[in-house]
Every structure is written in C-alpha cells, then in structure tokens.
Design a protein around this motif. Structure first.
Motif, PDB file in Angstrom:
ATOM      1  N   LEU A  76       0.808  -1.176   0.011  1.00 33.66           N
ATOM      2  CA  LEU A  76       0.099  -0.114  -0.026  1.00 33.66           C
ATOM      3  C   LEU A  76       0.912   1.239  -0.027  1.00 33.66           C
ATOM      4  O   LEU A  76       1.906   1.280   0.860  1.00 33.66           O
ATOM      5  N   ARG A  79      -3.746   5.728   0.553  1.00 29.56           N
ATOM      6  CA  ARG A  79      -5.063   5.702   0.509  1.00 29.56           C
ATOM      7  C   ARG A  79      -5.591   6.916   1.049  1.00 29.56           C
ATOM      8  O   ARG A  79      -5.253   7.802   1.781  1.00 29.56           O
ATOM      9  N   ALA A  84      -7.009   3.780  -3.523  1.00 27.62           N
ATOM     10  CA  ALA A  84      -5.573   3.110  -2.889  1.00 27.62           C
ATOM     11  C   ALA A  84      -4.681   3.300  -4.040  1.00 27.62           C
ATOM     12  O   ALA A  84      -5.167   2.480  -5.099  1.00 27.62           O
TER      13      ALA A  84
END
Length: 115
Positions: A76, A79, A84
């Motif tokens: 990731l 976000r 995201a």
C-alpha cells in the motif's frame, strides 16, 4: 475525487493505463481473507484500486487481476477515501500450477475467472 495528482504521476516509474477491471485483494495467513475491488488504472509497477472506505487494507497483500489470471504481491503506497495506490513487488501467473504458497490465490482466481 481524483487521486491521480501531478505529483503522483511524476513519481511513477511507468505509465499507467486507465481500466475498470474486477480485482480481489487477499491477505492474512494463507491469503485466507479477501475482498473485492476495482482496478482503476494499472502499470508494470503499480495500480490504483477502488474499494469501500470501510474496507481495511493491510500494508502488504496480494492483488488478483481476475481477467489476466495473475496475482501481484503489493504494498500500500497511499489511501484516500475509496481509492488506494499500490506498488507491485512481484507478479505470479495463476493460469498454471505454481508453488504451494500460491495455491490459495490460484483457487480464488479459479473460482472467479470467466469461463
């Protein structure tokens, strides 16, 4: 709300192409936890996903690209609301049997893949 700002675009190492594809994120022991997502854009090195704001995302997970029959180990990157950004670490072909650690991902893909 567009999450694709000029600074994000400048930081990318490869150009993304806009898409609207079905995906599945998987994480946890043996990738036992999963959730649907939409792949909004994708490149060799990452993607932008759309998923419910309430859907938790761990720092690392697998993203299954259902149409292409592959899974990406992903991190990731950012976000913001329902969007995201993820960076790909490795890509795995799910169309052929692979290592045992990919078995759960392949089974998820087989259940969702178009016939």
């Amino acid at each position: 709300m567009a999450a694709n700002t000029a600074s994000n675009a400048d930081a990318r190492s490869s150009a993304r192409r806009r898409t609207l594809l079905r995906g599945r994120i998987c994480w946890g022991p043996h990738h036992a936890i999963s959730a649907d997502c939409a792949i909004r854009d994708i490149s060799e090195t990452g993607a932008q996903l759309r998923l419910p704001v309430t859907q938790a995302l761990p720092p690392t997970f697998a993203l299954i690209h259902i149409l292409d029959g592959c899974a990406y180990e992903a991190v990731l990157a950012w976000r913001k609301g329902e969007f995201a950004g993820v960076k790909f670490l490795t890509k795995h072909d799910l169309k052929v049997p692979g290592p045992r650690e990919l078995l759960a991902l392949r089974q998820v893909w087989l259940a969702l893949a178009p016939s």
